[in-house]
Motif scaffolding. Sequence first.
Motif, PDB file in Angstrom:
ATOM      1  N   GLN A  69       0.834  -1.208   0.000  1.00 61.70           N
ATOM      2  CA  GLN A  69       0.000   0.000   0.000  1.00 61.70           C
ATOM      3  C   GLN A  69       0.871   1.261   0.000  1.00 61.70           C
ATOM      4  N   ILE A  70       1.882   1.250   0.847  1.00 62.87           N
ATOM      5  CA  ILE A  70       2.776   2.424   0.938  1.00 62.87           C
ATOM      6  C   ILE A  70       3.462   2.663  -0.409  1.00 62.87           C
ATOM      7  N   ILE A  71       4.000   1.594  -0.993  1.00 61.12           N
ATOM      8  CA  ILE A  71       4.702   1.723  -2.281  1.00 61.12           C
ATOM      9  C   ILE A  71       3.726   2.159  -3.375  1.00 61.12           C
ATOM     10  N   SER A  72       2.528   1.571  -3.371  1.00 61.77           N
ATOM     11  CA  SER A  72       1.520   1.904  -4.380  1.00 61.77           C
ATOM     12  C   SER A  72       1.117   3.378  -4.281  1.00 61.77           C
ATOM     13  N   HIS A  73       0.876   3.825  -3.048  1.00 62.57           N
ATOM     14  CA  HIS A  73       0.484   5.225  -2.869  1.00 62.57           C
ATOM     15  C   HIS A  73       1.637   6.166  -3.261  1.00 62.57           C
ATOM     16  N   TRP A  74       2.839   5.778  -2.959  1.00 61.06           N
ATOM     17  CA  TRP A  74       4.023   6.561  -3.341  1.00 61.06           C
ATOM     18  C   TRP A  74       4.097   6.714  -4.863  1.00 61.06           C
ATOM     19  N   LYS A  75       3.882   5.599  -5.572  1.00 61.12           N
ATOM     20  CA  LYS A  75       3.926   5.629  -7.044  1.00 61.12           C
ATOM     21  C   LYS A  75       2.839   6.542  -7.608  1.00 61.12           C
ATOM     22  N   GLU A  76       1.638   6.442  -7.029  1.00 68.85           N
ATOM     23  CA  GLU A  76       0.533   7.288  -7.500  1.00 68.85           C
ATOM     24  C   GLU A  76       0.881   8.766  -7.354  1.00 68.85           C
ATOM     25  N   CYS A  77       1.422   9.118  -6.201  1.00 69.83           N
ATOM     26  CA  CYS A  77       1.806  10.523  -5.971  1.00 69.83           C
ATOM     27  C   CYS A  77       2.877  10.966  -6.966  1.00 69.83           C
ATOM     28  N   CYS A  78       3.849  10.096  -7.191  1.00 72.64           N
ATOM     29  CA  CYS A  78       4.924  10.424  -8.138  1.00 72.64           C
ATOM     30  C   CYS A  78       4.381  10.575  -9.554  1.00 72.64           C
ATOM     31  N   ASN A  79       3.464   9.683  -9.942  1.00 72.03           N
ATOM     32  CA  ASN A  79       2.883   9.742 -11.293  1.00 72.03           C
ATOM     33  C   ASN A  79       2.043  11.008 -11.480  1.00 72.03           C
ATOM     34  N   ARG A  80       1.268  11.353 -10.441  1.00 68.75           N
ATOM     35  CA  ARG A  80       0.464  12.584 -10.532  1.00 68.75           C
ATOM     36  C   ARG A  80       1.368  13.801 -10.701  1.00 68.75           C
ATOM     37  N   LEU A  81       2.438  13.800  -9.927  1.00 67.86           N
ATOM     38  CA  LEU A  81       3.374  14.923 -10.015  1.00 67.86           C
ATOM     39  C   LEU A  81       4.032  14.985 -11.398  1.00 67.86           C
ATOM     40  N   ALA A  82       4.435  13.818 -11.907  1.00 70.94           N
ATOM     41  CA  ALA A  82       5.073  13.774 -13.230  1.00 70.94           C
ATOM     42  C   ALA A  82       4.106  14.273 -14.302  1.00 70.94           C
ATOM     43  N   ALA A  83       2.828  13.855 -14.177  1.00 67.66           N
ATOM     44  CA  ALA A  83       1.824  14.306 -15.146  1.00 67.66           C
ATOM     45  C   ALA A  83       1.643  15.819 -15.057  1.00 67.66           C
ATOM     46  N   ARG A  84       1.599  16.329 -13.807  1.00 70.39           N
ATOM     47  CA  ARG A  84       1.465  17.781 -13.626  1.00 70.39           C
ATOM     48  C   ARG A  84       2.662  18.513 -14.212  1.00 70.39           C
ATOM     49  N   GLN A  85       3.843  17.962 -13.969  1.00 73.72           N
ATOM     50  CA  GLN A  85       5.054  18.607 -14.494  1.00 73.72           C
ATOM     51  C   GLN A  85       5.065  18.577 -16.015  1.00 73.72           C
ATOM     52  N   ASN A  86       4.652  17.445 -16.598  1.00 68.97           N
ATOM     53  CA  ASN A  86       4.600  17.362 -18.062  1.00 68.97           C
ATOM     54  C   ASN A  86       3.620  18.376 -18.624  1.00 68.97           C
ATOM     55  N   THR A  87       2.461  18.494 -17.952  1.00 66.36           N
ATOM     56  CA  THR A  87       1.469  19.472 -18.396  1.00 66.36           C
ATOM     57  C   THR A  87       2.029  20.879 -18.266  1.00 66.36           C
ATOM     58  N   ASP A  88       2.650  21.138 -17.116  1.00 67.22           N
ATOM     59  CA  ASP A  88       3.246  22.464 -16.900  1.00 67.22           C
ATOM     60  C   ASP A  88       4.340  22.731 -17.924  1.00 67.22           C
ATOM     61  N   ASP A  89       5.187  21.710 -18.158  1.00 62.60           N
ATOM     62  CA  ASP A  89       6.261  21.868 -19.142  1.00 62.60           C
ATOM     63  C   ASP A  89       5.691  22.122 -20.533  1.00 62.60           C
ATOM     64  N   ALA A  90       4.627  21.383 -20.873  1.00 64.90           N
ATOM     65  CA  ALA A  90       4.013  21.560 -22.191  1.00 64.90           C
ATOM     66  C   ALA A  90       3.429  22.967 -22.316  1.00 64.90           C
TER      67      ALA A  90
END
Length: 203
Positions: A69-90
């Motif tokens: 659960q901890i690892i899964s939630h960590w990945k979700e947070c990282c993926n959301r951030l990466a998506a936000r950064q990609n959107t921001d970068d775009a």
Amino acid sequence: MAAPMGDAGEFESWLNDRLDLLEVDREVYGAYILGILKEEESDEEKEDALQGILSAFLDEDTIEEVCKQIISHWKECCNRLAARQNTDDAEVQAIASMIEKQAQIVVKQKEVSKESKKRKEALLAQYANPPTGIDAPGSDKSLFRNTNVEEVLNRQKQKRDQAREDAQKKKETDKMQREKDKLAKQDRKEKEKKRTQKGERKR
């Protein structure tokens, strides 16, 4: 996968709540678990390290599920951030591209206007102050005088003048030479005559 500090705050609050439910000291173990999640490369390494920490507090039945659960939630947070950064970068890239295109358009317009202004000034200067010898605009004759013909005619005239001058000099030289030859011939005749007269006297 390491999450930057902005998303680490979101994950950290979730982790603290989870550790409170498990009755684990979040002050000590929360920071340690975050460090493991940020530093370890693979999920297996993360899970092994988490199990090592949480094994003191959890049963063998629940420890694997909590770690996942901890690892899964960590990945979700990282993926959301990466998506936000990609959107921001775009978005940043799109804005930068638009600004660059606008700057190019403005520069081109200024260049064109400067160039057309120079052409306009040149034309006005030509019509306002026509050089001497050029007919007024609107007449059948060209605005610009063809100086090539004039130059050729001048060169031909110079050649003719030079040839005339050379011929005159040659004529004078020849005349002087003829005069000299005539005088020399006359001298010879006179000498011949004198010699002949002397020869006749001796007889």
